[in-house]
Design an enzyme around this catalytic site. Structure first.
Site, mmCIF file in Angstrom:
data_model
loop_
_atom_site.group_PDB
_atom_site.id
_atom_site.type_symbol
_atom_site.label_atom_id
_atom_site.label_comp_id
_atom_site.label_asym_id
_atom_site.label_seq_id
_atom_site.Cartn_x
_atom_site.Cartn_y
_atom_site.Cartn_z
ATOM 1 N N CYS A 99 -0.008 3.340 5.991
ATOM 2 C CA CYS A 99 0.657 4.433 6.695
ATOM 3 C C CYS A 99 -0.359 5.420 7.272
ATOM 4 O O CYS A 99 -1.059 5.059 8.203
ATOM 5 C CB CYS A 99 1.682 5.106 5.778
ATOM 6 S SG CYS A 99 2.977 5.910 6.734
ATOM 7 N N TYR A 100 -0.500 6.625 6.705
ATOM 8 C CA TYR A 100 -1.511 7.537 7.254
ATOM 9 C C TYR A 100 -2.868 6.841 7.302
ATOM 10 O O TYR A 100 -3.629 7.006 8.264
ATOM 11 C CB TYR A 100 -1.615 8.815 6.405
ATOM 12 C CG TYR A 100 -2.557 9.860 6.974
ATOM 13 C CD1 TYR A 100 -2.087 10.871 7.814
ATOM 14 C CD2 TYR A 100 -3.919 9.833 6.688
ATOM 15 C CE1 TYR A 100 -2.945 11.820 8.344
ATOM 16 C CE2 TYR A 100 -4.783 10.783 7.220
ATOM 17 C CZ TYR A 100 -4.299 11.773 8.039
ATOM 18 O OH TYR A 100 -5.152 12.705 8.570
ATOM 19 N N GLU A 133 3.168 -0.266 -2.115
ATOM 20 C CA GLU A 133 3.077 0.168 -3.518
ATOM 21 C C GLU A 133 4.423 0.527 -4.113
ATOM 22 O O GLU A 133 4.541 0.652 -5.332
ATOM 23 C CB GLU A 133 2.092 1.341 -3.639
ATOM 24 C CG GLU A 133 2.520 2.663 -2.998
ATOM 25 C CD GLU A 133 2.230 2.792 -1.505
ATOM 26 O OE1 GLU A 133 2.126 1.750 -0.823
ATOM 27 O OE2 GLU A 133 2.135 3.920 -1.008
ATOM 28 N N HIS A 185 4.854 0.902 3.059
ATOM 29 C CA HIS A 185 4.254 1.183 1.742
ATOM 30 C C HIS A 185 4.406 0.001 0.792
ATOM 31 O O HIS A 185 5.482 -0.217 0.237
ATOM 32 C CB HIS A 185 4.932 2.412 1.124
ATOM 33 C CG HIS A 185 4.540 3.684 1.799
ATOM 34 N ND1 HIS A 185 3.438 4.413 1.428
ATOM 35 C CD2 HIS A 185 5.086 4.337 2.844
ATOM 36 C CE1 HIS A 185 3.317 5.471 2.199
ATOM 37 N NE2 HIS A 185 4.312 5.454 3.073
ATOM 38 N N ASP A 220 -0.882 9.648 -27.861
ATOM 39 C CA ASP A 220 -2.193 9.853 -27.232
ATOM 40 C C ASP A 220 -3.249 10.275 -28.244
ATOM 41 O O ASP A 220 -4.348 9.723 -28.277
ATOM 42 C CB ASP A 220 -2.118 10.920 -26.124
ATOM 43 C CG ASP A 220 -1.069 10.586 -25.084
ATOM 44 O OD1 ASP A 220 -0.649 9.416 -25.033
ATOM 45 O OD2 ASP A 220 -0.667 11.493 -24.333
ATOM 46 N N GLY A 258 -0.148 9.796 3.658
ATOM 47 C CA GLY A 258 -0.334 11.237 3.511
ATOM 48 C C GLY A 258 0.623 11.995 4.403
ATOM 49 O O GLY A 258 1.166 11.420 5.355
ATOM 50 N N LYS A 289 -0.208 6.022 -19.157
ATOM 51 C CA LYS A 289 0.490 6.056 -20.449
ATOM 52 C C LYS A 289 0.794 4.658 -21.002
ATOM 53 O O LYS A 289 0.603 4.396 -22.183
ATOM 54 C CB LYS A 289 1.799 6.834 -20.275
ATOM 55 C CG LYS A 289 2.522 7.130 -21.575
ATOM 56 C CD LYS A 289 1.989 8.384 -22.200
ATOM 57 C CE LYS A 289 2.680 8.765 -23.468
ATOM 58 N NZ LYS A 289 2.168 10.048 -23.980
HETATM 59 N N1 GLN Z 1 2.321 11.804 8.318
HETATM 60 C C1 GLN Z 1 2.258 10.474 8.826
HETATM 61 C C2 GLN Z 1 3.559 10.080 9.519
HETATM 62 O O1 GLN Z 1 4.520 10.804 9.483
HETATM 63 C C3 GLN Z 1 1.978 9.487 7.690
HETATM 64 C C4 GLN Z 1 3.113 9.336 6.728
HETATM 65 C C5 GLN Z 1 2.749 8.530 5.533
HETATM 66 O O2 GLN Z 1 1.589 8.240 5.267
HETATM 67 N N2 GLN Z 1 3.740 8.203 4.716
HETATM 68 O O3 GLN Z 1 3.609 9.046 10.142
#
Ligand code: GLN
Length: 529
Positions: free
Chosen positions: A93-94, A182, A180, A239, A66, A385
């Site tokens: 991450c966040y 994903e 990340h 769809d 986030g 999709k």
């Molecule tokens: N804002 C947080 C950071 O800068 C998390 C970033 C993120 O989740 N990609 O570390």
């Protein structure tokens, strides 16, 4: 029986589900996508979700990335009851920083931002999250970092800039990763997510469209009950066709499809849609030819927004009139309106930062819900999709239709720039048919995301058979895109463009010049109007 008494079963109760709590990262929906790619069902909810309000129990929870910083006032935080679910948790991450903040507050701004690739060193080879993963490239995107190990956690992986690239409390099955998994730039991201969902959470890998068909048909039957009737608009797009076919499978002729010919459809489109949906798919379909009404209302209108509004409003009016003519066999009123909402629309509308709480309406039929007092039925609302396409193939929807390029609701009216007259529509329609036929003949249709011809309301001087001509201009547009948010123009071979241009000028009366649009989106949009 009414729907209120007959609450539908939720998909998340029928399939083992990983809950993704979204903290607003631009990649959050990709987490859901990746899990579904290896047949684990995942659903995304806003990070503000109260755990007590969940009507189903997830097999595991992923906290997404986030844009916020956990230590800032007003930043979003997870409901601490998530830890009482007693299921594995993975913070990305966040999400990892949130886990660290809850377990000791050791999160602060880093000396330098880290954005891009990094190499992962797995320190704890026995950590279940990293089975079969080591020394691979991971993708970083953060400015904050952990500066202390959260209480109860161990370091399981590092990178050059992140001593806490991955941490785990294996007794509690809680994991945090700074990178990340994903995004495809994390080369073994899929393995990491699979390790979490399948090995750690023990989620079953039964999310397949084959299984979805049966559960979805049963769900629709339960929701609609034994007598109620459903109507829906079909456009010839993937769809609405797949939605109509699954309704047909579930309730037979109690589903009534309506196709409105607005006079600005592509060449032979109405005939083809009729044939495919009735003869091919057995759908109970009414075709309404409202061409004159639409073209009459468009007369003299050149403003693109006005064209769109006229077409949208006229569509609602025609659809309503037609729906009123349908007399349900059981003497009841029609109760439901089919809408082809897909999961990305749902995600957008439930996003905790998004202003809108209403799901985007499809085919301009949103207004009908109030006027006709209909309830919504959305059989595709859990699907992406590509899942809809796969479902369509399984339901016997013809391949060409399943892979059809998108076609906007206002049709050729926004591809005939300036005033929309029958003569102008004919020119755009013929030119478009040639362009698309050549694209298909060259085997490029699937590589291109969307292609069409637009008729420009300018005249240009030419020479044909020693005669001076003064005719209009066709602009060809073909784009490649993943999500239609950004797009780039397709690079054709010169010989292909030459062939198309020569055919259009020779075969379409009223065209003296052909151009190819080489603008990306942004700054241009895909459509010209
Ligand atoms: N804002 C947080 C950071 O800068 C998390 C970033 C993120 O989740 N990609 O570390």
């Amino acid at each position: 029986m009414t729907a209120a008494e007959d609450v539908p079963i939720e998909v998340s109760k029928l399939f083992d589900t990983i809950l993704v709590l979204d903290f607003g990262s631009q990649y959050s929906h990709l987490i859901t996508r990746r899990l579904r790619e290896f047949n684990v069902y995942a659903e995304m909810l806003p990070c503000t979700q109260k755990i007590a309000d969940l009507t189903w129990k997830p097999k595991g929870v992923i906290l997404s990335g986030g844009p916020y910083s956990v230590y800032e006032d007003g930043s979003p935080h997870v409901d601490h009851d998530v830890f009482k679910l007693n299921v594995p948790i993975l913070g990305i991450c966040y999400g990892m920083q949130e886990i660290a903040w809850i377990n000791g507050k050791g999160v602060a701004r880093g000396d330098k931002r880290e954005y891009g690739p990094a190499t992962l060193n797995v320190k704890d080879k026995l950590c279940a999250l990293f089975a079969d993963v080591d020394h691979s490239q991971v993708w970083m995107s953060h400015g904050d970092k952990l500066h202390a190990l959260p209480t109860g956690f161990n370091i399981v992986a590092t990178s050059d800039n992140s001593p806490y690239a991955a941490v785990a409390n294996e007794d509690e099955s809680i994991y945090g990763i700074q990178f990340h998994p994903e995004v495809t730039h994390t080369t073994q991201g899929r393995t990491i997510l699979k390790n979490f969902a399948v090995n750690i959470c023990k989620a079953s890998t039964n999310w397949t469209m084959e299984n979805f068909i049966d559960t979805e048909i049963a769900r629709i039957q339960k929701l609609v009950g034994p007598t109620a009737e459903v109507i829906g608009a079909v456009s010839g797009g993937v769809d609405s066709t797949v939605g109509a076919k699954i309704m047909k499978e579930a309730i037979g002729d109690r589903f009534h499809a309506i196709y409105v010919d607005n006079g600005v459809m592509r060449k032979n489109e109405t005939e083809e849609v009729y044939k495919t949906l009735t003869e091919g798919l057995g759908i109970n379909l009414t075709v309404v030819d409202a061409s004159d009404l639409f073209l009459g209302r468009l007369k003299g209108i050149t403003d693109p927004e006005k064209k769109r509004k006229i077409i949208g409003n006229t569509f609602i009016h025609v659809f309503e009139e037609e729906a009123a003519k349908i007399k349900p066999a059981h003497g009841q009123e029609i109760e439901y309106l089919l809408q082809g909402t897909l999961y990305p629309d749902v995600i957008e509308s439930i996003s905790f930062k998004g202003p809108s709480q209403t799901i985007k309406t499809h085919h301009n039929v949103g207004g009908l819900l109030d006027v006709m007092k209909l309830k919504l039925i959305e059989p595709l609302r859990e699907l992406f999709k590509d899942e809809v396409r796969h479902l369509g193939e399984l339901l016997g929807v013809p391949h060409d239709l399943v892979w059809r390029h998108p076609f906007p609701g206002p049709g050729l009216a926004i591809r005939v720039l300036g005033e929309v007259t029958p003569a102008q529509v004919k020119i755009a329609r013929e030119a478009d048919a040639i362009f698309i036929a050549e694209i298909k003949a060259a085997g490029l249709y699937k590589q291109i995301s969307q292609a069409f011809a637009a008729l420009l309301p300018v005249k240009s001087v030419g020479v044909m058979g020693d005669q001076r001509t003064y005719e209009q201009v066709i602009a060809l547009r073909a784009i490649e895109t993943v999500d239609f948010m950004t797009a780039d123009w397709f690079v054709f071979e010169a010989a292909f463009l030459k062939r198309v241009a020569s055919r259009i000028v020779n075969e379409v009366d009223g065209v003296a010049r052909v151009t190819y649009d080489i603008t990306s989106k942004p700054p241009a949009t895909v459509e010209w109007e």
